[in-house]
Design a protein around this motif. Structure first.
Motif, mmCIF file in Angstrom:
data_model
loop_
_atom_site.group_PDB
_atom_site.id
_atom_site.type_symbol
_atom_site.label_atom_id
_atom_site.label_comp_id
_atom_site.label_asym_id
_atom_site.label_seq_id
_atom_site.Cartn_x
_atom_site.Cartn_y
_atom_site.Cartn_z
ATOM 1 N N THR A 162 38.911 55.154 33.822
ATOM 2 C CA THR A 162 40.051 54.908 32.953
ATOM 3 C C THR A 162 40.635 53.541 33.274
ATOM 4 O O THR A 162 40.723 53.151 34.438
ATOM 5 C CB THR A 162 41.141 55.978 33.130
ATOM 6 O OG1 THR A 162 41.466 56.106 34.519
ATOM 7 C CG2 THR A 162 40.691 57.313 32.575
ATOM 8 N N GLY A 215 32.637 52.623 28.408
ATOM 9 C CA GLY A 215 33.629 52.063 27.501
ATOM 10 C C GLY A 215 33.082 50.930 26.666
ATOM 11 O O GLY A 215 33.389 50.807 25.477
ATOM 12 N N HIS A 244 42.616 54.326 28.562
ATOM 13 C CA HIS A 244 41.438 54.206 27.708
ATOM 14 C C HIS A 244 40.190 54.050 28.576
ATOM 15 O O HIS A 244 40.285 53.830 29.776
ATOM 16 C CB HIS A 244 41.581 53.047 26.720
ATOM 17 C CG HIS A 244 41.882 51.733 27.357
ATOM 18 N ND1 HIS A 244 43.165 51.291 27.630
ATOM 19 C CD2 HIS A 244 41.067 50.743 27.798
ATOM 20 C CE1 HIS A 244 43.127 50.103 28.201
ATOM 21 N NE2 HIS A 244 41.863 49.742 28.321
ATOM 22 N N LEU A 245 39.034 54.219 27.953
ATOM 23 C CA LEU A 245 37.771 54.195 28.686
ATOM 24 C C LEU A 245 37.338 52.774 29.009
ATOM 25 O O LEU A 245 37.369 51.895 28.145
ATOM 26 C CB LEU A 245 36.670 54.876 27.867
ATOM 27 C CG LEU A 245 36.560 56.394 27.958
ATOM 28 C CD1 LEU A 245 35.493 56.896 26.984
ATOM 29 C CD2 LEU A 245 36.225 56.828 29.381
ATOM 30 N N THR A 251 33.914 64.360 28.334
ATOM 31 C CA THR A 251 34.091 63.662 29.598
ATOM 32 C C THR A 251 35.000 64.499 30.481
ATOM 33 O O THR A 251 35.690 65.416 30.013
ATOM 34 C CB THR A 251 34.712 62.258 29.405
ATOM 35 O OG1 THR A 251 35.975 62.390 28.727
ATOM 36 C CG2 THR A 251 33.795 61.348 28.611
ATOM 37 N N CYS A 266 39.904 58.290 24.315
ATOM 38 C CA CYS A 266 39.754 58.738 25.695
ATOM 39 C C CYS A 266 40.310 60.155 25.858
ATOM 40 O O CYS A 266 39.664 61.028 26.447
ATOM 41 C CB CYS A 266 40.460 57.769 26.631
ATOM 42 S SG CYS A 266 40.301 58.167 28.390
ATOM 43 N N VAL A 323 35.438 58.550 35.629
ATOM 44 C CA VAL A 323 35.263 59.533 34.556
ATOM 45 C C VAL A 323 33.791 59.928 34.527
ATOM 46 O O VAL A 323 32.907 59.074 34.629
ATOM 47 C CB VAL A 323 35.681 58.938 33.192
ATOM 48 C CG1 VAL A 323 35.335 59.895 32.048
ATOM 49 C CG2 VAL A 323 37.178 58.637 33.194
#
Length: 247
Positions: free
Chosen positions: A117, A127, A121-122, A205, A196, A213
């Motif tokens: 993270t 990501g 957000h990823l 996830t 996410c 993650v």
């Protein structure tokens, strides 16, 4: 530069992150959670009193916000803009000069590099793959600056992510965030945070240790389908060609 800023005030603000312990605290808090002073002290390997002094400086400087519940003091990054600042600085920092010295450190680093993270957000390889796949599918377009397309609105609705509440917030809907391990952008903004959260809710996830993650086995297949990717592209480097990812 804003009207009230000058070289002295900017230098003073930058000094908040010029200490390895304070910088480490901010990096740890990129997991989006609130931490106690004791937790951060143990993570950094410093005394509780030392951690408390550093946290007081970060709170007074506006980088952290604190909450008190009984005897416990919790701190978190002040807002998404601070998270962006910390991640951007990390993305521009040189790579470590020496490799990890222990297997545990190497495993932790690999897990963070694959998926983590960045506040909410990823980030990491996963990501960046998400960011690139959304562009390839026409969910996002950058011909006039990064933007969500009408196709993207429909795609998100099918995924169970309504767009209008995201547009109504104060945060940008979509934004590039330079990834400090991949050195390429991943998706930030309100949409990055919503995706996410949705992936976690769906069980695609799961939280790992700290900011890490994990991509679950069902999540690998589901993400590959919705992103039009080969499942092998989503596998962590160590598990490629060794069978399905474990949940």
């Amino acid at each position: 530069m804003t009207a009230h800023a000058d070289g002295r005030t900017l230098a003073g603000f930058a000094a908040l992150l010029a200490d390895p312990t304070r910088a480490g605290f901010c990096l740890a808090l990129l997991d989006g959670r609130a931490w106690t002073a004791g937790e951060l002290a143990r993570t950094a390997g410093v005394a509780a009193s030392t951690a408390s002094d550093h946290l007081t400086r970060l709170v007074r400087g506006g980088l952290l916000a604190e909450e008190r519940q009984g005897r416990h003091r919790y701190v978190r990054l002040a807002d998404p803009a601070v998270a962006q600042l910390v991640e951007d600085l990390a993305g521009r920092a040189p790579a470590p000069a020496t490799p990890p010295r222990t297997l545990r450190a190497a495993s932790t680093g690999a897990a963070l590099a694959y998926a983590r993270t960045c506040y909410d957000h990823l980030a990491g390889r996963l990501g960046v793959l998400l960011h690139d796949a959304l562009l390839a599918r026409g969910v996002l377009d950058r011909s006039g600056g990064l933007a969500l397309t009408p196709t993207g609105v429909s795609w998100l609705a099918d995924l169970g992510v309504p767009v209008e509440p995201l547009r109504a917030g104060r945060r940008p809907l979509v934004r590039d965030c330079l990834d400090w391990t991949e050195r390429r952008p991943h998706l930030a903004g309100a949409l990055g945070a919503a995706l996410c959260g949705r992936f976690l809710d769906l069980g695609w996830t799961a939280r790992g240790g700290g900011r890490a993650v994990r991509l679950t086995s069902p999540g690998r297949d589901a993400l590959a389908e919705v992103l039009a990717l080969d499942p092998a592209e989503l596998a962590p480097p160590a598990s490629r060609d060794t069978g399905p990812a474990r949940a």
